[in-house]
Each structure stands twice: as structure tokens, then as C-alpha cells.
Design a protein around this motif. Structure first.
Motif, PDB file in Angstrom:
ATOM      1  N   GLY A  88     -22.034 -12.278  37.407  1.00 30.15           N
ATOM      2  CA  GLY A  88     -20.844 -13.129  37.391  1.00 30.15           C
ATOM      3  C   GLY A  88     -20.053 -13.037  36.105  1.00 30.15           C
ATOM      4  O   GLY A  88     -19.254 -13.923  35.805  1.00 30.15           O
ATOM      5  N   TYR A  89     -20.276 -11.997  35.298  1.00 25.56           N
ATOM      6  CA  TYR A  89     -19.556 -11.881  34.035  1.00 25.56           C
ATOM      7  C   TYR A  89     -18.189 -11.221  34.204  1.00 25.56           C
ATOM      8  O   TYR A  89     -17.323 -11.379  33.353  1.00 25.56           O
ATOM      9  CB  TYR A  89     -20.378 -11.097  33.007  1.00 25.56           C
ATOM     10  N   ILE A  90     -18.048 -10.424  35.260  1.00 26.37           N
ATOM     11  CA  ILE A  90     -16.731  -9.833  35.542  1.00 26.37           C
ATOM     12  C   ILE A  90     -16.419  -9.948  37.036  1.00 26.37           C
ATOM     13  O   ILE A  90     -17.313 -10.174  37.852  1.00 26.37           O
ATOM     14  CB  ILE A  90     -16.632  -8.338  35.129  1.00 26.37           C
ATOM     15  N   ASP A  91     -15.140  -9.806  37.347  1.00 19.10           N
ATOM     16  CA  ASP A  91     -14.639  -9.744  38.731  1.00 19.10           C
ATOM     17  C   ASP A  91     -13.971  -8.402  38.907  1.00 19.10           C
ATOM     18  O   ASP A  91     -13.517  -7.820  37.932  1.00 19.10           O
ATOM     19  CB  ASP A  91     -13.472 -10.721  38.902  1.00 19.10           C
ATOM     20  N   LYS A 103      -3.196   6.922  43.334  1.00 16.82           N
ATOM     21  CA  LYS A 103      -4.577   6.441  43.405  1.00 16.82           C
ATOM     22  C   LYS A 103      -4.597   4.918  43.306  1.00 16.82           C
ATOM     23  O   LYS A 103      -3.902   4.333  42.482  1.00 16.82           O
ATOM     24  CB  LYS A 103      -5.399   7.032  42.269  1.00 16.82           C
ATOM     25  N   LYS A 104      -5.429   4.341  44.144  1.00 15.17           N
ATOM     26  CA  LYS A 104      -5.580   2.899  44.099  1.00 15.17           C
ATOM     27  C   LYS A 104      -6.814   2.616  43.267  1.00 15.17           C
ATOM     28  O   LYS A 104      -7.907   3.026  43.612  1.00 15.17           O
ATOM     29  CB  LYS A 104      -5.776   2.372  45.519  1.00 15.17           C
ATOM     30  N   ARG A 105      -6.617   1.969  42.125  1.00 16.07           N
ATOM     31  CA  ARG A 105      -7.747   1.775  41.223  1.00 16.07           C
ATOM     32  C   ARG A 105      -8.338   0.380  41.353  1.00 16.07           C
ATOM     33  O   ARG A 105      -7.632  -0.571  41.681  1.00 16.07           O
ATOM     34  CB  ARG A 105      -7.291   1.986  39.788  1.00 16.07           C
ATOM     35  N   THR A 106      -9.621   0.295  41.067  1.00 17.16           N
ATOM     36  CA  THR A 106     -10.270  -1.001  41.022  1.00 17.16           C
ATOM     37  C   THR A 106     -10.193  -1.524  39.591  1.00 17.16           C
ATOM     38  O   THR A 106     -10.638  -0.862  38.669  1.00 17.16           O
ATOM     39  CB  THR A 106     -11.736  -0.867  41.446  1.00 17.16           C
ATOM     40  N   TYR A 107      -9.575  -2.686  39.445  1.00 18.93           N
ATOM     41  CA  TYR A 107      -9.460  -3.299  38.125  1.00 18.93           C
ATOM     42  C   TYR A 107     -10.573  -4.314  37.913  1.00 18.93           C
ATOM     43  O   TYR A 107     -11.088  -4.897  38.873  1.00 18.93           O
ATOM     44  CB  TYR A 107      -8.101  -3.992  37.981  1.00 18.93           C
ATOM     45  N   TYR A 108     -10.913  -4.523  36.645  1.00 14.77           N
ATOM     46  CA  TYR A 108     -11.959  -5.486  36.313  1.00 14.77           C
ATOM     47  C   TYR A 108     -11.392  -6.539  35.369  1.00 14.77           C
ATOM     48  O   TYR A 108     -10.521  -6.250  34.552  1.00 14.77           O
ATOM     49  CB  TYR A 108     -13.150  -4.775  35.659  1.00 14.77           C
ATOM     50  N   ARG A 109     -11.872  -7.753  35.530  1.00 11.04           N
ATOM     51  CA  ARG A 109     -11.433  -8.827  34.639  1.00 11.04           C
ATOM     52  C   ARG A 109     -12.652  -9.640  34.214  1.00 11.04           C
ATOM     53  O   ARG A 109     -13.598  -9.795  34.969  1.00 11.04           O
ATOM     54  CB  ARG A 109     -10.363  -9.676  35.343  1.00 11.04           C
ATOM     55  N   ILE A 110     -12.620 -10.128  33.004  1.00  8.37           N
ATOM     56  CA  ILE A 110     -13.755 -10.898  32.480  1.00  8.37           C
ATOM     57  C   ILE A 110     -13.660 -12.332  32.981  1.00  8.37           C
ATOM     58  O   ILE A 110     -12.557 -12.868  33.140  1.00  8.37           O
ATOM     59  CB  ILE A 110     -13.786 -10.836  30.931  1.00  8.37           C
ATOM     60  N   THR A 111     -14.790 -12.956  33.287  1.00  7.44           N
ATOM     61  CA  THR A 111     -14.791 -14.342  33.754  1.00  7.44           C
ATOM     62  C   THR A 111     -15.133 -15.247  32.562  1.00  7.44           C
ATOM     63  O   THR A 111     -15.587 -14.755  31.528  1.00  7.44           O
ATOM     64  CB  THR A 111     -15.863 -14.535  34.841  1.00  7.44           C
ATOM     65  N   PRO A 112     -14.896 -16.562  32.688  1.00  3.97           N
ATOM     66  CA  PRO A 112     -15.271 -17.485  31.598  1.00  3.97           C
ATOM     67  C   PRO A 112     -16.748 -17.327  31.228  1.00  3.97           C
ATOM     68  O   PRO A 112     -17.108 -17.341  30.053  1.00  3.97           O
ATOM     69  CB  PRO A 112     -14.999 -18.865  32.191  1.00  3.97           C
ATOM     70  N   GLU A 113     -17.585 -17.141  32.242  1.00  2.03           N
ATOM     71  CA  GLU A 113     -19.005 -16.933  31.963  1.00  2.03           C
ATOM     72  C   GLU A 113     -19.220 -15.668  31.151  1.00  2.03           C
ATOM     73  O   GLU A 113     -20.070 -15.630  30.258  1.00  2.03           O
ATOM     74  CB  GLU A 113     -19.772 -16.801  33.282  1.00  2.03           C
ATOM     75  N   TYR A 117     -21.002 -15.202  27.541  1.00  4.93           N
ATOM     76  CA  TYR A 117     -22.081 -14.234  27.360  1.00  4.93           C
ATOM     77  C   TYR A 117     -21.752 -13.282  26.206  1.00  4.93           C
ATOM     78  O   TYR A 117     -22.605 -12.975  25.375  1.00  4.93           O
ATOM     79  CB  TYR A 117     -22.282 -13.465  28.664  1.00  4.93           C
ATOM     80  N   LEU A 118     -20.487 -12.874  26.150  1.00  5.25           N
ATOM     81  CA  LEU A 118     -20.064 -11.963  25.091  1.00  5.25           C
ATOM     82  C   LEU A 118     -20.258 -12.613  23.722  1.00  5.25           C
ATOM     83  O   LEU A 118     -20.732 -11.992  22.766  1.00  5.25           O
ATOM     84  CB  LEU A 118     -18.595 -11.574  25.296  1.00  5.25           C
ATOM     85  N   LEU A 132     -17.550  -5.528  28.147  1.00  5.10           N
ATOM     86  CA  LEU A 132     -17.093  -6.922  28.130  1.00  5.10           C
ATOM     87  C   LEU A 132     -16.088  -7.141  27.008  1.00  5.10           C
ATOM     88  O   LEU A 132     -15.065  -7.807  27.197  1.00  5.10           O
ATOM     89  CB  LEU A 132     -18.281  -7.863  27.922  1.00  5.10           C
ATOM     90  N   SER A 133     -16.364  -6.551  25.852  1.00  2.45           N
ATOM     91  CA  SER A 133     -15.461  -6.808  24.734  1.00  2.45           C
ATOM     92  C   SER A 133     -14.105  -6.152  24.985  1.00  2.45           C
ATOM     93  O   SER A 133     -13.068  -6.710  24.621  1.00  2.45           O
ATOM     94  CB  SER A 133     -16.111  -6.370  23.425  1.00  2.45           C
ATOM     95  N   LEU A 134     -14.104  -4.998  25.642  1.00  2.00           N
ATOM     96  CA  LEU A 134     -12.818  -4.381  25.988  1.00  2.00           C
ATOM     97  C   LEU A 134     -12.069  -5.215  27.030  1.00  2.00           C
ATOM     98  O   LEU A 134     -10.858  -5.409  26.947  1.00  2.00           O
ATOM     99  CB  LEU A 134     -13.024  -2.955  26.513  1.00  2.00           C
TER     100      LEU A 134
END
Lengths: 110, 322
Positions: A59-62, A72-82, A86-87, A16-18
Motif C-alpha cells: 500500500g505504499y504506492i498506487d 505507448k500507454k504507460r503505467t504511472y505510479y504515485r506514492i500514498t500517504p502510507e 514509510y519513506l 519511493l523517494s523519487l
């Protein structure tokens, strides 16, 4: 190298912090963790994806499909307001934890 | 690199295939490959790099329990192959080739007959013509029959495609899209095929009504034109049929077992109707007609009409039971 048992509860917070610094994908995140700890901690693939699953469920990341790079098609992650909330909680919790643990384990070896 | 791919596939073999787990497999594989590339770039040997990458993979059970996935249906999935894009393309291409070669086989046979007919008519008085005609016929027959036999045997290779297999949703969409796109080509092929068949009457009529061609040569040309027309049918028909086969046998992995069971039930119902229901009706038809005799023959055939109507009712009854 740190044993993964000790650090288990913190994997989610690491990721989450990253992600709080910007969207990223699996390999880049594991590499960041390795580099920032000077190779003292390595996150295993399955541990990382367990954390992603857990964070997503809460629900902390999307996740979203990124562009194709190097074929390669990579799956990216993003942090949500929630996730950000939490962080923050986790950061405050850590300050207390650090103090508590330090009381017992932090002293010099006699 | 292949070892890593193999390793990940092996680990995921027991994992039920869904969109989610498939994406997971691809993501993890991509990470491991990146890691491998970097290790190699830093001067590690292939062995070392593979060792490190696999050691840092972790434990799949940890991940599966987090995802709430159980391995229970792994066995059924292992018994049924997953068709990926390459496998699907291969099938469509193979079917197209079969269509083409079967068409060529038929054309070759018809060509042989056509050639023989024209040689016979060219001068039945000359002995040589008759011999040449028959030799040409035999050569063309051999080529045509050989093509048909070879294609018949190759069709065996495609057996796995005629049994249920796993087809992921986005690939299914893709195939449906291709099938739709192919419809235009199919329509065009049918129009061309039919045109050739109708046109084939021209040489026959020319042969019959004028002196430009002998009747036999006209007949021979007609056969060749029909052969060309048939090629359009076999080629495009086989390609179109290939898409249909994929869509009906390719199952969604999440409902795999249900779909396979439902299909087995449908087949059973069809079997009952074909092998038991209709024979009984035929027996009733003959028995009652013979027993009552006479004028009953005039209207006892109605039982077939009634039987047909009843068949639909029975099938829909079975469907609602499901």
C-alpha cells in the motif's frame, strides 16, 4: 558500478523517494536513478517491477494508466500517504545504519 | 527493435497470461524500447543498443516470485493460442468474406439457371438460343461451384478459432460490444433478404398471369432475386456467427482450464444424449409398438414427448452435479 546485492534492500526506498517528488513511470524512474548516480547504479527491469509489486502490495504506492505518449500507454505510479510515512522511517533508519556501518567500514585502509 | 519484442515475448511465454502479467509485459517492453531509442539517439549501433537493453532486463524469476506467480499452467497456455485484437479482426473479416463469396456462389448458380430458362423461353424454336442458354448455365455453375469450394477450403484456415483460445477480458468486452452493435445490421439484412425472397414471387406471377413475361423468364428472374436475398443472409449471418464463435471459444486466462474442462463435460453429455439416449427411445418406441401392436400405435408416439421432457431434466441434473 555497484553490485546489486549490496543495494538490494534500498531499491524500494530509491523508488519511493523519487515518487515522493512526483508521479512517474518505469523508464523515467530507471533513468533518474542512473543519472543521479552518474551511471554508478543501474536498476534492472525485473528488479524495478519486483519493487513496484512489493510496494503496491504494502500500500505504499498506487498505479494508474497514464496518457498515451509516443504510441505507448504507460503505467504511472504515485506514492500514498502510507508510503510517505514509510519513506520517513527508512530515512531515519538510514541515518543510524550509516553511522553503524561507518564505525567499521568507514575508516581509511591501513 | 523487433529483437527486443521477440525477447520479451519469449521470456513471457512461460508466464501465465492474466490482465496483470499482460500489462507488465507491455510496460517492460515500453521501457526497453524507450531505452533502446535513447541509446540509438546517443549514437550507439543497433547491436550495442540491443545488447545493453537485454543485459539490463534482469531475471524474470525474481519478478514472478515477488508477484506470487507460478509457471505451472504455462504448458496448457502454450498449447492454446492467445487471440489479440488483430487476430480477432482478421477472423471477423475472413468470415464476412466467406459469407459474401458463398452468397455470390449461390447467386451465380441461380443466375445460371435463370439465364438458361429465359434463353429457352426466348425462342425455343431457335437452336442457337438453346445452346447459348446451356453454355451460360455451365459457365455460371463453374464459377459458383468454384467459389463454394474455395471458401470451403479457406474455412480450414480458421480452425484455430474453433478451438478454445485465450481471450483477455477487455478484448472480450470489446467483442461483445461489437456483436451488440452488429445486431442492428443483422436485423436489417434479414429484413432485406426476406423482402427479396418475397419480391421474387412478383416476376413469377407476372409471367404466369400476364403476357409481359414468359413463365420461364419469370421463374428465372425469381431465382436471381432469391439469390440476392440469400446473399444478405449468408453475409450478415457469417459476421454475426463470427462474434458468437469468438465469445464461446475465447476463454478467460485465469479460469482457462476449468472452462475448457466444463465445456468438454458438456460435450460429453450432449454426445451421450444424442448417440445413446435418443436411439434407445426410438428402439423402445418401435419394439413396444410392434409387440403390443394394434391400437397402441395410436398413442405410443407420446414416448417422444416424454423423452424430450426427460432430456431437459437429465441435462439440468448433470449441470447441478458440476
Amino acid at each position: 558500478m555497484i553490485s546489486s546485492d549490496v543495494i538490494r534492500g534500498y531499491n524500494d526506498s530509491f523508488l519511493l523517494s523519487l515518487l515522493n517528488e512526483g508521479d512517474s513511470y518505469g523508464y523515467a524512474l530507471s533513468k533518474d536513478i542512473k543519472e543521479r548516480t552518474n551511471g554508478q547504479y543501474l536498476i534492472k527491469e525485473t528488479t524495478m517491477y519486483s519493487a513496484f509489486t512489493r510496494l503496491k502490495k504494502n500500500g505504499y504506492i498506487d498505479s494508474y494508466p497514464g496518457n498515451v505518449t509516443q504510441g505507448k500507454k504507460r503505467t504511472y505510479y504515485r506514492i500514498t500517504p502510507e508510503g510517505k510515512r514509510y519513506l520517513k522511517e527508512k530515512q531515519e533508519e538510514w541515518l543510524v545504519t550509516k553511522q553503524v556501518v561507518d564505525q567499521f567500514v568507514g575508516g581509511e585502509i591501513k | 527493435m523487433n529483437i527486443i519484442n521477440e525477447y520479451v515475448n519469449q521470456v513471457f511465454k512461460t508466464v501465465p497470461l492474466t490482465e496483470e502479467t499482460n500489462q507488465l509485459r507491455l510496460d517492460i517492453l515500453a521501457n526497453m524500447e524507450d531505452k533502446y531509442d535513447e541509446l540509438i539517439g546517443n549514437g550507439a549501433s543497433e547491436h550495442e543498443a540491443i545488447g545493453v537493453v537485454i543485459a539490463e532486463f534482469g531475471n524474470i524469476d525474481e519478478l514472478l516470485s515477488e508477484m506470487g506467480i507460478e509457471k505451472e499452467s504455462a504448458e496448457t497456455l502454450e498449447n492454446h493460442p492467445t487471440m489479440e485484437e488483430g487476430a480477432i479482426d482478421f477472423f471477423v473479416e475472413a468470415k464476412a468474406m466467406i459469407g459474401l463469396r458463398v452468397g455470390l456462389g449461390i447467386l451465380s448458380i441461380l443466375l445460371g439457371v435463370g439465364l438458361m430458362l429465359s434463353f429457352l423461353s426466348a425462342g425455343s424454336a431457335i437452336q442457337a438460343n438453346r445452346v447459348i442458354g446451356i453454355i451460360l448455365l455451365l459457365v455460371c455453375l463453374v464459377i459458383g461451384i468454384a467459389l463454394l469450394i474455395i471458401e470451403g477450403m479457406r474455412a480450414d484456415e480458421l480452425k484455430p478459432y474453433h478451438q478454445p483460445f485465450v481471450l483477455l477480458a477487455d478484448l472480450r468486452d470489446e467483442v461483445e460490444h461489437q456483436k451488440k452493435a452488429y445486431k442492428k445490421s443483422l436485423a436489417l439484412s434479414i429484413v432485406l433478404g426476406v423482402s427479396f425472397c418475397i419480391l421474387s414471387l412478383t416476376p413469377l406471377l407476372v409471367g404466369a398471369l400476364t403476357n409481359l413475361l414468359s413463365l420461364l423468364t419469370g421463374l428465372g428472374l425469381m431465382l436471381v432475386l432469391i439469390g440476392v436475398g440469400v446473399m444478405f443472409f449468408t453475409y450478415s449471418g457469417n459476421v454475426f456467427n463470427a462474434y458468437g464463435v469468438i465469445l464461446s471459444n475465447g476463454k478467460d486466462p485465469e479460469h482457462f482450464e476449468e472452462e475448457v474442462k466444463a465445456e468438454a463435460r458438456r460435450k460429453k453429455i450432449d454426445y451421450i444424449i444424442e448417440e445413446i439416449y435418443w436411439p434407445i427411445i426410438v428402439v423402445i418406441y418401435f419394439a413396444s409398438s410392434f409387440i403390443f401392436g394394434g391400437s397402441i400405435w395410436a398413442w405410443s408416439w407420446i414416448i417422444f414427448v416424454l423423452g424430450g421432457a426427460l432430456e431437459g431434466t437429465i441435462k439440468s441434473l448433470f449441470d447441478t452435479w458440476e
